[in-house]
Design a protein around this motif. Structure first.
Motif, mmCIF file in Angstrom:
data_model
loop_
_atom_site.group_PDB
_atom_site.id
_atom_site.type_symbol
_atom_site.label_atom_id
_atom_site.label_comp_id
_atom_site.label_asym_id
_atom_site.label_seq_id
_atom_site.Cartn_x
_atom_site.Cartn_y
_atom_site.Cartn_z
ATOM 1 N N MET A 79 0.845 -1.187 0.000
ATOM 2 C CA MET A 79 0.000 0.000 0.000
ATOM 3 C C MET A 79 0.886 1.246 0.000
ATOM 4 N N ALA A 80 0.589 2.171 -0.875
ATOM 5 C CA ALA A 80 1.425 3.362 -1.010
ATOM 6 C C ALA A 80 1.265 4.275 0.200
ATOM 7 N N THR A 81 2.371 4.845 0.629
ATOM 8 C CA THR A 81 2.375 5.846 1.689
ATOM 9 C C THR A 81 2.128 7.210 1.060
ATOM 10 N N LYS A 82 1.205 7.966 1.622
ATOM 11 C CA LYS A 82 0.833 9.260 1.051
ATOM 12 C C LYS A 82 1.677 10.372 1.664
ATOM 13 N N LEU A 83 2.282 11.180 0.792
ATOM 14 C CA LEU A 83 3.192 12.239 1.212
ATOM 15 C C LEU A 83 2.739 13.594 0.680
ATOM 16 N N ILE A 84 2.837 14.620 1.534
ATOM 17 C CA ILE A 84 2.652 16.008 1.101
ATOM 18 C C ILE A 84 3.961 16.750 1.355
ATOM 19 N N ILE A 85 4.389 17.541 0.366
ATOM 20 C CA ILE A 85 5.604 18.346 0.492
ATOM 21 C C ILE A 85 5.209 19.821 0.485
ATOM 22 N N ALA A 86 5.807 20.603 1.401
ATOM 23 C CA ALA A 86 5.465 22.026 1.490
ATOM 24 C C ALA A 86 6.725 22.862 1.642
ATOM 25 N N ASP A 87 6.832 23.888 0.815
ATOM 26 C CA ASP A 87 7.929 24.853 0.913
ATOM 27 C C ASP A 87 7.546 26.070 0.081
ATOM 28 N N ASP A 88 7.892 27.261 0.548
ATOM 29 C CA ASP A 88 7.516 28.463 -0.189
ATOM 30 C C ASP A 88 8.515 28.809 -1.293
ATOM 31 N N GLU A 89 9.613 28.062 -1.392
ATOM 32 C CA GLU A 89 10.588 28.277 -2.457
ATOM 33 C C GLU A 89 10.337 27.265 -3.575
ATOM 34 N N PRO A 90 9.938 27.710 -4.770
ATOM 35 C CA PRO A 90 9.599 26.782 -5.865
ATOM 36 C C PRO A 90 10.720 25.813 -6.212
ATOM 37 N N GLU B 87 3.703 7.946 -2.591
ATOM 38 C CA GLU B 87 3.107 8.776 -3.623
ATOM 39 C C GLU B 87 2.933 10.198 -3.104
ATOM 40 N N ILE B 88 3.430 11.163 -3.868
ATOM 41 C CA ILE B 88 3.234 12.573 -3.515
ATOM 42 C C ILE B 88 1.818 12.957 -3.926
ATOM 43 N N VAL B 89 0.957 13.192 -2.954
ATOM 44 C CA VAL B 89 -0.454 13.448 -3.260
ATOM 45 C C VAL B 89 -0.780 14.936 -3.335
ATOM 46 N N ALA B 90 0.132 15.778 -2.845
ATOM 47 C CA ALA B 90 -0.108 17.224 -2.924
ATOM 48 C C ALA B 90 1.193 17.955 -2.591
ATOM 49 N N GLU C 209 -6.387 15.228 1.923
ATOM 50 C CA GLU C 209 -5.705 14.006 1.504
ATOM 51 C C GLU C 209 -5.447 13.015 2.632
ATOM 52 N N ARG C 210 -5.457 13.489 3.879
ATOM 53 C CA ARG C 210 -5.132 12.656 5.047
ATOM 54 C C ARG C 210 -3.870 11.842 4.797
ATOM 55 N N PRO C 211 -2.730 12.525 4.659
ATOM 56 C CA PRO C 211 -1.479 11.835 4.320
ATOM 57 C C PRO C 211 -0.920 11.049 5.502
ATOM 58 N N ASP C 212 0.086 10.230 5.204
ATOM 59 C CA ASP C 212 0.812 9.516 6.250
ATOM 60 C C ASP C 212 2.061 10.277 6.669
ATOM 61 N N LEU C 213 2.586 11.085 5.738
ATOM 62 C CA LEU C 213 3.861 11.753 5.961
ATOM 63 C C LEU C 213 3.820 13.163 5.364
ATOM 64 N N VAL C 214 4.412 14.122 6.076
ATOM 65 C CA VAL C 214 4.512 15.500 5.591
ATOM 66 C C VAL C 214 5.967 15.948 5.699
ATOM 67 N N ILE C 215 6.504 16.497 4.619
ATOM 68 C CA ILE C 215 7.817 17.149 4.648
ATOM 69 C C ILE C 215 7.560 18.632 4.428
ATOM 70 N N LEU D 239 3.034 11.884 10.144
ATOM 71 C CA LEU D 239 4.345 12.169 10.684
ATOM 72 C C LEU D 239 4.949 13.360 9.935
ATOM 73 N N PHE D 240 5.747 14.146 10.633
ATOM 74 C CA PHE D 240 6.336 15.346 10.045
ATOM 75 C C PHE D 240 7.859 15.254 10.005
ATOM 76 N N ILE D 241 8.434 15.620 8.864
ATOM 77 C CA ILE D 241 9.866 15.883 8.734
ATOM 78 C C ILE D 241 9.993 17.364 8.412
ATOM 79 N N LEU D 242 10.832 18.083 9.168
ATOM 80 C CA LEU D 242 10.917 19.535 9.026
ATOM 81 C C LEU D 242 12.198 19.957 8.317
ATOM 82 N N LEU D 243 12.079 20.965 7.477
ATOM 83 C CA LEU D 243 13.216 21.571 6.797
ATOM 84 C C LEU D 243 13.534 22.894 7.488
ATOM 85 N N THR D 244 14.790 23.106 7.824
ATOM 86 C CA THR D 244 15.150 24.290 8.602
ATOM 87 C C THR D 244 16.405 24.952 8.032
#
Length: 532
Positions: free
Chosen positions: A1-12, A30-33, A48-54, A80-85
């Motif tokens: 079963m695919a793990t659903k991931l969302i990626i967020a950053d304000d830098e394109p 799978e990147i869902v959003a 999307e109710r993801p499993d993972l967020v970066i 779960l969250f992974i943070l970029l700093t």
């Protein structure tokens, strides 16, 4: 079963880099959003109710840290969250770790290895949490949902949905909203010199298309093969009045973005508009015909009605047989109907363009509607220098007919040798779907529609390869889930019945006793005795 991931950053650039840095499909992700600010991220998580967020820890409107706090309060430990700093944000990192962020990555030190290590850590934790909590996934896995949607649209593009009733049921089940007034399909060809990376490049391109187009218009993107896709534009009445200008402008911006990031050129052909989504095939076919007949070198083409009338080969007489052959994985029937189509194309002396269009449509059906279709088709042309893509350079109707016969021969060999495995795999997929949707009132008809089978065929297939009937398996899955719920001791019997979609606690008790030989109350008493 695919793990659903969302990626967020304000830098394109960071956003695109994260999408292409790893082979997400190989990791089962799978990147869902994607999101460019905290509000977009929050909305995407709710949808999307993801499993993972970066996510970047600092973003406009809402920070990644604020979204993490709100998500923890609303949804608990998952996603779960992974943070970029950056270096100067470590004080925020310490706060984030108190909210159980899995990891943090410093942007300036970000590498493929560090990202992979962090994601692997998150996947291991996710597996542990799901096992401990009995975490159930959303009604339908996103990867499976997209696969079902692709199959739905391919059938729709080729007029293979046999009735409006089936169309309505399928779009409702797949959560496809056709609420707009007009629709137009854009047929897209992907041209790239980076053949060795075509799979990753294709999915990166599709992801960028979804992200960019979604800012302007409502769209559905359907994969056809690794070099072709279709975009269904859903237009309001106001947009439809100027659809040629609007779509052209949106595509121009999107094509430029994709070329800048991936050096990939897209050729887009926009078909005629239709008001009834059930007849979207008219727009798809006009888009296909336009691209096949064009030689002006433009990257965006717009169909006009006077140029497309009466210019397609009619698959209508073969529709029922073709649908049944794909539904039932019937190799012999598939070979016969494709042979009849090939012969009819030659007998009618249709143009080479029409023949290429027809053969390509059948190719897309095979890739999308058959299990492991892409590999099946590639195997059919393994000894050919141009592979299955040689159809696009065919110059005569006779060549197209020969191509179809070779495709049929290759599919027959593959399907016959693996027919039992494929059918068992289909049943296994349906069984998994039932387990993931055990809380719903599932019936054979709706599931058959979703998977693209006739009700009678699915019933016989299930009985033969599943070891029991569809109803028996569904009932067994519900009772197994009920036993797990009761073992935890948190719910009353009527609450368990309600959560699993039973009409009443009385009916639940009746079914439970039929399966287990004892009533739910007796089963609870038995559990209590074991504990004591």
């Amino acid at each position: 079963m695919a793990t659903k991931l969302i990626i967020a950053d304000d830098e394109p650039l960071v956003l695109v880099g994260l999408q292409s840095m790893l082979s997400w499909n190989e990791l089962g992700i799978e990147i869902v959003a994607v999101a460019r600010n905290g509000k977009q991220l929050e909305d995407a998580i709710a949808k999307e109710r993801p499993d993972l967020v970066i996510t970047d820890i600092k973003m406009p409107i809402k920070s990644g840290l604020e979204v993490l706090k709100a998500s923890s309060k609303t949804y608990g430990r998952i996603p779960l969250f992974i943070l970029l700093t950056s270096y100067e944000e470590f004080s925020f990192v310490k706060e984030a770790l108190t909210y159980q962020a899995v990891d943090y990555l410093v942007k300036l030190e970000l590498t493929e290895q560090s990202l992979r290590s962090s994601v692997t850590k998150a996947l291991q934790l996710l597996e542990t949490l799901q096992a401990e909590s009995g975490h159930t996934f959303p009604l339908l896995e996103r990867s499976a949902m997209q696969s079902f949607r692709d199959k739905f649209f391919v059938r729709l593009f080729n007029g293979l949905i046999d009735s409006r009733q089936s169309f309505e049921k399928q779009k409702q089940e797949l959560q496809i909203s056709f609420d707009e007034s007009w629709y137009a399909v854009c047929y897209v060809e992907i041209k790239s010199k980076q053949e060795e990376a075509e799979v990753n490049l294709y999915y990166s391109t599709v992801g960028m298309l979804k992200e960019t187009l979604g800012r302007y218009l409502t769209t559905y993107i359907t994969s056809l093969d690794l070099h072709h896709l279709a975009i269904t534009f859903c237009l309001t009445s106001e947009q439809a009045e100027h659809y040629r200008t609007i779509i052209r402008q949106v595509l121009e911006k999107t094509l430029q973005v994709i070329y800048n990031y991936f050096s990939v050129q897209l050729v887009c052909s926009v078909g005629l508009t239709v008001q009834d989504p059930y007849h979207i095939n008219e727009s798809f076919l006009s888009a296909r015909q336009l691209l096949a007949s064009s030689s002006d070198g433009h990257t965006i083409l717009m169909a006009e009605r006077k140029n497309t009338e009466g210019s397609s080969f009619d698959l209508g007489p073969f529709k029922v047989r073709l649908t049944r052959a794909f539904e039932e994985l019937d190799a012999d029937q598939l070979a016969k109907v494709i042979e009849d189509i090939a012969k009819e194309m030659q007998d009618q002396c249709i143009s080479a363009l029409q023949a290429v269009e027809t053969a390509s449509n059948i190719l897309y059906m095979a890739i999308t509607l058959l299990p492991d279709g892409q590999n099946l088709v590639q195997s059919a042309f393994a000894d050919e220098s141009g592979g299955y893509r040689q159809i696009y350079s065919s110059a005569t109707t006779a060549q197209c007919s020969t191509y179809l016969r070779q495709l049929a021969h290759g599919l027959v060999e593959q399907l016959q040798s693996r027919k039992q495995d494929y059918r068992a795999k289909v049943v296994a997929n349906i069984q998994q779907y039932i387990k993931e949707n055990v809380a719903r009132k599932l019936n054979l008809g709706e599931v058959a529609l979703l998977f693209g089978f006739s009700q009678n065929y699915l019933s016989s297939l299930f009985s033969r390869y599943g070891g029991c009937s569809f109803v028996e398996y569904t009932t067994s899955a519900k009772i197994a889930a009920a036993k797990e719920m009761m073992a935890k001791g948190d719910l009353k019997i009527y609450e368990v019945a309600d959560k699993l979609g039973f009409e009443s606690s009385f009916y639940f008790s009746k079914v439970f006793k039929k399966v287990e030989g004892i009533s739910p109350r007796q089963y609870l008493q038995h559990l209590q005795r074991k504990r004591s």
